[in-house]
Design an enzyme around this catalytic site. Structure first.
Site, PDB file in Angstrom:
ATOM      1  N   TYR A 280      18.130 -22.023  21.329  1.00 36.62           N
ATOM      2  CA  TYR A 280      17.341 -23.008  22.058  1.00 36.62           C
ATOM      3  C   TYR A 280      16.509 -23.846  21.097  1.00 36.62           C
ATOM      4  CZ  TYR A 280      13.934 -24.812  25.455  1.00 36.62           C
ATOM      5  OH  TYR A 280      13.128 -25.626  26.228  1.00 36.62           O
TER       6      TYR A 280
ATOM      7  N   SER B 121      10.395 -29.850  23.668  1.00 37.45           N
ATOM      8  CA  SER B 121       9.704 -28.568  23.791  1.00 37.45           C
ATOM      9  C   SER B 121       8.965 -28.309  22.494  1.00 37.45           C
ATOM     10  CB  SER B 121      10.725 -27.447  24.040  1.00 37.45           C
ATOM     11  OG  SER B 121      10.142 -26.169  23.877  1.00 37.45           O
TER      12      SER B 121
END
Length: 258
Positions: free
Chosen positions: A156, A143
């Site tokens: 995250y 990501s």
């Protein structure tokens, strides 16, 4: 440069987290590119339905219910393969958007277990079969969170930074073997479950993530990127590919038409 057809020894592609979103879209596109796809996820009914859909379209697919954080189960799964050509480490996800001061350690632990340890489990278990194919590819779906932080995202972000380092280090360690390591790092992607899961099923909070963004990336956009990278000639390694919608300049700079 044209797409490379998979060689006989490398025709199997394993996709984790294939029950929805990017994983399901990637399975469809790799199947269309000539791979026999093996779909893994915890939700057996979802991957079995997808395998049937892919088979009905004239391609090869099989479903295998698997929790990638269960190392014994992953090792048992790996015994089914002497060779595979592609592993797409897609399973992962985000939980919560709390600041560091009040973040839930259980959510941090779960994100790390899924995004990092899960990727490690499957990669370690299948690396011998990838090597045995003579032309293997490991894909790590990370990501843009793996490269820049943002408020409310530390858990995250930390997990995705670790996943990026896993991919980068693996590439260094196995250079000279017939296995590539590709990392694809998407930015804002609108799927049916990612934001909804992050906010514990709160639809209003989930929709606010994409509010005013005319065209966030779709699961198909990311799957197309993965399939393109995988189908380059085997001597070509796409080390890292960052893909964002045009409206997103960074994790914290997004154009919204309000």
């Amino acid at each position: 440069m044209t797409a490379a057809a998979p060689a006989a020894a490398s025709r199997i592609a394993v996709v984790t987290g294939a029950s929805s979103g990017i994983g399901a879209a990637t399975a469809r596109q790799l199947a269309a590119a000539g791979y026999r796809v093996v779909l893994t996820a915890r939700r057996k009914d979802r991957i079995e339905a997808l395998a049937a859909e892919i088979s009905d379209a004239g391609h090869q697919a099989a479903a295998y219910a698997l929790d990638i954080t269960d190392r014994a189960a992953v090792d048992e799964f790996a015994t089914a393969f002497k060779t595979i050509g592609v592993l797409v480490n897609n399973a992962g996800g985000a939980l919560g958007a709390d600041p560091v001061a009040t973040g839930d350690p259980a959510e941090w632990r779960q994100m790390y277990e899924t995004n990092v340890i899960g990727t490690l489990n499957v990669t370690q278990a299948l690396l011998p079969a990838l090597t045995a194919s003579g032309d293997g590819t490991v894909v790590v779906l990370s990501s843009t969170a793996g490269f820049a932080t943002y408020e409310g995202g530390a858990g995250y972000v930390a997990a995705k930074h670790a996943e990026h380092v896993l991919a980068e280090t693996l590439r260094l360690e196995i250079v000279g073997t017939p296995v590539r390591v590709i990392e694809v790092a998407p930015g804002m992607v609108k799927t049916e479950e990612f934001a909804l899961t992050r906010f514990g099923g709160d639809k209003e909070k989930a929709e606010k993530v994409y509010q005013g963004v005319a065209q966030p990336l779709s699961a198909d956009d990311v799957a197309d990127t993965i399939t393109w990278a995988v189908t380059r000639p085997s001597h070509v390694n796409i080390d890292l590919l960052v893909v964002r919608p045009r409206a997103q300049a960074s994790n914290t700079k997004v154009h919204r038409e309000l």
